[in-house]
Design a protein around this motif. Structure first.
Motif, mmCIF file in Angstrom:
data_model
loop_
_atom_site.group_PDB
_atom_site.id
_atom_site.type_symbol
_atom_site.label_atom_id
_atom_site.label_comp_id
_atom_site.label_asym_id
_atom_site.label_seq_id
_atom_site.Cartn_x
_atom_site.Cartn_y
_atom_site.Cartn_z
ATOM 1 N N VAL A 162 0.735 -1.366 0.044
ATOM 2 C CA VAL A 162 0.229 0.148 -0.141
ATOM 3 C C VAL A 162 0.706 1.407 0.015
ATOM 4 C CG1 VAL A 162 -1.852 -1.492 0.906
ATOM 5 C CG2 VAL A 162 -0.571 -0.062 2.615
ATOM 6 N N LYS A 163 2.627 1.090 -0.331
ATOM 7 C CA LYS A 163 3.297 1.726 -0.166
ATOM 8 C C LYS A 163 2.590 3.097 0.867
ATOM 9 C CE LYS A 163 4.078 2.971 -5.322
ATOM 10 N NZ LYS A 163 3.335 0.736 -5.524
ATOM 11 N N ALA A 164 3.079 2.142 2.002
ATOM 12 C CA ALA A 164 3.002 3.245 3.237
ATOM 13 C C ALA A 164 4.357 3.869 3.932
ATOM 14 C CB ALA A 164 2.213 2.488 4.288
ATOM 15 N N TRP A 165 4.224 4.826 2.863
ATOM 16 C CA TRP A 165 5.035 6.056 3.356
ATOM 17 C C TRP A 165 5.399 7.653 2.150
ATOM 18 C CZ3 TRP A 165 6.121 1.109 0.111
ATOM 19 C CH2 TRP A 165 6.674 1.496 -1.146
ATOM 20 N N ILE A 166 6.318 7.945 2.250
ATOM 21 C CA ILE A 166 6.002 9.188 1.583
ATOM 22 C C ILE A 166 7.059 9.468 0.968
ATOM 23 C CG2 ILE A 166 6.400 12.045 1.570
ATOM 24 C CD1 ILE A 166 4.346 11.891 4.045
ATOM 25 N N PRO A 167 7.318 9.286 -0.302
ATOM 26 C CA PRO A 167 8.585 8.822 -0.995
ATOM 27 C C PRO A 167 9.054 10.678 -1.269
ATOM 28 C CG PRO A 167 6.272 9.029 -2.367
ATOM 29 C CD PRO A 167 6.042 9.398 -1.484
ATOM 30 N N ILE A 168 10.473 10.755 -0.004
ATOM 31 C CA ILE A 168 11.127 11.669 -0.458
ATOM 32 C C ILE A 168 12.207 11.655 -0.587
ATOM 33 C CG2 ILE A 168 9.941 14.335 0.267
ATOM 34 C CD1 ILE A 168 10.978 13.252 3.079
ATOM 35 N N ASP A 169 13.281 11.418 -1.588
ATOM 36 C CA ASP A 169 14.532 10.341 -1.606
ATOM 37 C C ASP A 169 15.551 11.606 -1.202
ATOM 38 O OD1 ASP A 169 15.600 12.958 -3.283
ATOM 39 O OD2 ASP A 169 15.578 12.132 -5.152
ATOM 40 N N GLY A 170 15.620 12.302 -0.344
ATOM 41 C CA GLY A 170 16.170 12.596 0.944
ATOM 42 C C GLY A 170 17.632 13.342 0.383
ATOM 43 N N THR A 171 17.954 13.183 -1.188
ATOM 44 C CA THR A 171 19.212 13.638 -1.398
ATOM 45 C C THR A 171 19.732 15.543 -1.461
ATOM 46 O OG1 THR A 171 18.179 14.234 -3.841
ATOM 47 C CG2 THR A 171 18.916 11.812 -3.466
ATOM 48 N N TYR A 172 18.592 16.175 -1.007
ATOM 49 C CA TYR A 172 18.654 17.796 -0.487
ATOM 50 C C TYR A 172 17.479 17.819 0.248
ATOM 51 C CZ TYR A 172 14.902 18.385 -4.298
ATOM 52 O OH TYR A 172 14.137 18.457 -5.259
ATOM 53 N N ASP A 173 17.738 18.644 0.923
ATOM 54 C CA ASP A 173 17.628 19.663 1.540
ATOM 55 C C ASP A 173 15.814 20.117 1.159
ATOM 56 O OD1 ASP A 173 16.340 20.942 3.957
ATOM 57 O OD2 ASP A 173 18.001 22.107 4.600
ATOM 58 N N LEU A 174 14.752 19.826 1.045
ATOM 59 C CA LEU A 174 13.814 20.124 0.914
ATOM 60 C C LEU A 174 13.435 21.106 1.543
ATOM 61 C CD1 LEU A 174 12.096 17.238 -0.025
ATOM 62 C CD2 LEU A 174 12.890 18.067 -1.703
ATOM 63 N N GLY A 175 13.546 21.451 2.295
ATOM 64 C CA GLY A 175 12.822 22.022 3.584
ATOM 65 C C GLY A 175 11.701 21.800 4.623
ATOM 66 N N PRO A 176 11.566 23.153 5.422
ATOM 67 C CA PRO A 176 10.063 22.477 6.296
ATOM 68 C C PRO A 176 9.092 21.806 5.404
ATOM 69 C CG PRO A 176 10.541 24.836 5.731
ATOM 70 C CD PRO A 176 11.324 24.762 4.973
ATOM 71 N N GLY A 177 8.408 20.978 5.581
ATOM 72 C CA GLY A 177 7.519 20.723 4.743
ATOM 73 C C GLY A 177 5.995 21.112 4.671
ATOM 74 N N PRO A 178 4.882 21.135 4.034
ATOM 75 C CA PRO A 178 3.420 21.939 4.179
ATOM 76 C C PRO A 178 3.538 21.949 5.538
ATOM 77 C CG PRO A 178 3.289 20.550 2.546
ATOM 78 C CD PRO A 178 4.688 19.934 2.963
ATOM 79 N N ARG A 179 2.852 22.781 5.580
ATOM 80 C CA ARG A 179 2.111 22.647 7.128
ATOM 81 C C ARG A 179 0.698 22.109 7.200
ATOM 82 N NH1 ARG A 179 4.528 26.820 11.007
ATOM 83 N NH2 ARG A 179 2.506 26.177 12.439
ATOM 84 N N MET A 180 0.306 21.215 8.586
ATOM 85 C CA MET A 180 -1.485 21.004 8.301
ATOM 86 C C MET A 180 -1.764 21.581 9.213
ATOM 87 S SD MET A 180 0.114 16.529 8.421
ATOM 88 C CE MET A 180 -1.538 16.357 9.228
ATOM 89 N N PRO A 181 -3.091 21.885 9.167
ATOM 90 C CA PRO A 181 -4.151 22.548 10.752
ATOM 91 C C PRO A 181 -4.075 21.754 11.484
ATOM 92 C CG PRO A 181 -5.339 22.247 8.381
ATOM 93 C CD PRO A 181 -4.148 21.167 8.180
ATOM 94 N N GLU A 182 -3.591 22.460 12.806
ATOM 95 C CA GLU A 182 -3.320 21.599 13.707
ATOM 96 C C GLU A 182 -4.673 20.666 13.847
ATOM 97 O OE1 GLU A 182 -0.880 22.009 16.105
ATOM 98 O OE2 GLU A 182 -2.229 20.511 17.417
ATOM 99 N N THR A 183 -6.137 20.627 13.990
ATOM 100 C CA THR A 183 -7.013 19.705 14.349
ATOM 101 C C THR A 183 -6.471 18.728 13.499
ATOM 102 O OG1 THR A 183 -8.071 20.655 12.935
ATOM 103 C CG2 THR A 183 -8.684 20.853 15.714
ATOM 104 N N LYS A 184 -6.020 18.112 12.388
ATOM 105 C CA LYS A 184 -6.134 17.264 11.026
ATOM 106 C C LYS A 184 -4.675 16.911 11.773
ATOM 107 C CE LYS A 184 -5.952 16.337 6.952
ATOM 108 N NZ LYS A 184 -5.639 16.830 4.946
ATOM 109 N N ARG A 185 -3.852 17.752 12.307
ATOM 110 C CA ARG A 185 -2.149 16.981 12.653
ATOM 111 C C ARG A 185 -2.644 16.591 13.930
ATOM 112 N NH1 ARG A 185 0.825 16.937 16.963
ATOM 113 N NH2 ARG A 185 -0.474 18.679 17.678
ATOM 114 N N GLN A 186 -3.532 16.861 15.162
ATOM 115 C CA GLN A 186 -4.079 15.958 15.860
ATOM 116 C C GLN A 186 -4.297 14.811 15.388
ATOM 117 O OE1 GLN A 186 -6.189 18.310 18.599
ATOM 118 N NE2 GLN A 186 -4.258 19.200 18.927
ATOM 119 N N TRP A 187 -5.304 14.621 14.613
ATOM 120 C CA TRP A 187 -5.865 13.000 14.815
ATOM 121 C C TRP A 187 -4.760 11.734 13.626
ATOM 122 C CZ3 TRP A 187 -6.259 10.361 10.108
ATOM 123 C CH2 TRP A 187 -6.890 11.973 8.632
ATOM 124 N N ALA A 188 -3.947 12.712 12.770
ATOM 125 C CA ALA A 188 -3.046 12.136 12.160
ATOM 126 C C ALA A 188 -1.722 11.466 12.850
ATOM 127 C CB ALA A 188 -2.237 12.896 11.379
#
Ligand code: SF4
Ligand code: FES
Length: 253
Positions: free
Chosen positions: A123-149
C-alpha cells in the motif's frame, strides 16, 4: 524455612517453523512488580521445567521494553498483547503464553510478522522523498488534522489487530486493519497525498478493503487506541470516489 513464592507459566513451544507445538511448564521465583519478560529472562537464565528437567531456553522477541516497538507481542492468558507491559501481579495464574497464531512461528514465542510489513509495502505506506537534498520544511497541516493524524501514527506494527481479526488468517490474503489505517494516515499528509490514488487502488483489489467483515475486534484490541474502524469507514468512502474517478476520469487527485 519460609516458603519461596513462585509464579507458574505454561508456555506453548515450537522448536522449528515446521515442527509440532507442545506445552512446557515452568515455575520462576516471584519478585514484586515483575512483568512477563522478566519471568522469561529468568527461564532463559535457568531453563529447567517443573519436572526438574533441563530444557532449552524459551525464545521470544523484544526491543524497547516500554510498549513502543510492538516486537514482544504474544498471546497471554488467551489475549494478544505486549509481554513487556503485562504485569505478573495483574494476571491470573498459571500464566499461559503462546505465539500469535496469525503469523508463522519461527521458534517458541517468536513469530514472523512479514505478512504485515509486506502489506505496508503493497500500500506504499511511506512518503516518497529521496533525501538527496534539503527540501526545507514540509507543508503545514492544520492543528486539528495534525492531532488526529498523530493518533494514527502511534501504530507500532505489533500485529495484535491482525491477530484479533477473524478475516486475517492463513487461508485469506486480507491485509488487515493495520495497513489500511496507515493508508488513511499517509493519504492525509499534504505531501503523501501525491500518491493517494496509488494507495487507494492498492486496497481496492483482492485482499483489500472488501475483505473486511466489520467484526470490530481490531479497534477493541489495539493497545494504542487507534480508531481502526473509523479509518476503514473513511477509506470505504475514499475508494468509492476513486472508483468514480477511474470510471469517468478526472484531473483531480
Ligand atoms: S493498529 Fe494497533 S493493534 Fe494494530 S498493529 Fe498498530 S498498534 Fe498494533
Ligand atoms: S518490547 Fe517493545 S513493545 Fe514490548
Amino acid at each position: 524455612m519460609a516458603e519461596t513464592k513462585t509464579v507458574k507459566f505454561i508456555i506453548t513451544r515450537q522448536d522449528t517453523p515446521e515442527s509440532a507445538p507442545y506445552e512446557e511448564e515452568f515455575e520462576v521465583p516471584y519478585r514484586p512488580n515483575m512483568n512477563v519478560i522478566s519471568a522469561l529472562m529468568e527461564i532463559r537464565r535457568n531453563p529447567v521445567n517443573t519436572k526438574g528437567q533441563k530444557t532449552t531456553p524459551v525464545t521470544w522477541e523484544m526491543n524497547c521494553l516500554e510498549e513502543v516497538c510492538g516486537a514482544c507481542s504474544m498471546v497471554i492468558n488467551g489475549k494478544p498483547r505486549q509481554s513487556c507491559s503485562a504485569l505478573v501481579d495483574k494476571l491470573e495464574q498459571p500464566i499461559r503464553l503462546a505465539p500469535m497464531k496469525t503469523f508463522p512461528v519461527i521458534r517458541d514465542l517468536q513469530i514472523d510478522r512479514s505478512r504485515m510489513f509486506d502489506a505496508l509495502k503493497k500500500v506504499k505506506a511511506w512518503i516518497p522523498i529521496d533525501g538527496t537534498y534539503d527540501l526545507g520544511p514540509g507543508p503545514r497541516m492544520p492543528e486539528t488534522k495534525r492531532q488526529w493524524a498523530y493518533e494514527l501514527s502511534k501504530c507500532m506494527t505489533c500485529g495484535v489487530c491482525l491477530e484479533a481479526c477473524p478475516n486475517v488468517n492463513s487461508k485469506s490474503n486480507f491485509i488487515g486493519p493495520q495497513p489500511l489505517s496507515q493508508v488513511r494516515l499517509f493519504n492525509a499528509h499534504p505531501t503523501g497525498a501525491m500518491n493517494k490514488a496509488e494507495r487507494l487502488e492498492a486496497i481496492m483489489g483482492d485482499g483489500g478493503l472488501s475483505n473486511c467483515g466489520n467484526s470490530q475486534n481490531c479497534v477493541q484490541s489495539c493497545p494504542k487506541g487507534i480508531p481502526l474502524t473509523t479509518s476503514i469507514a473513511a477509506l470505504n468512502r475514499e475508494t468509492t470516489f476513486q472508483a468514480f474517478r477511474n470510471f469517468f476520469g478526472s484531473d483531480h487527485v
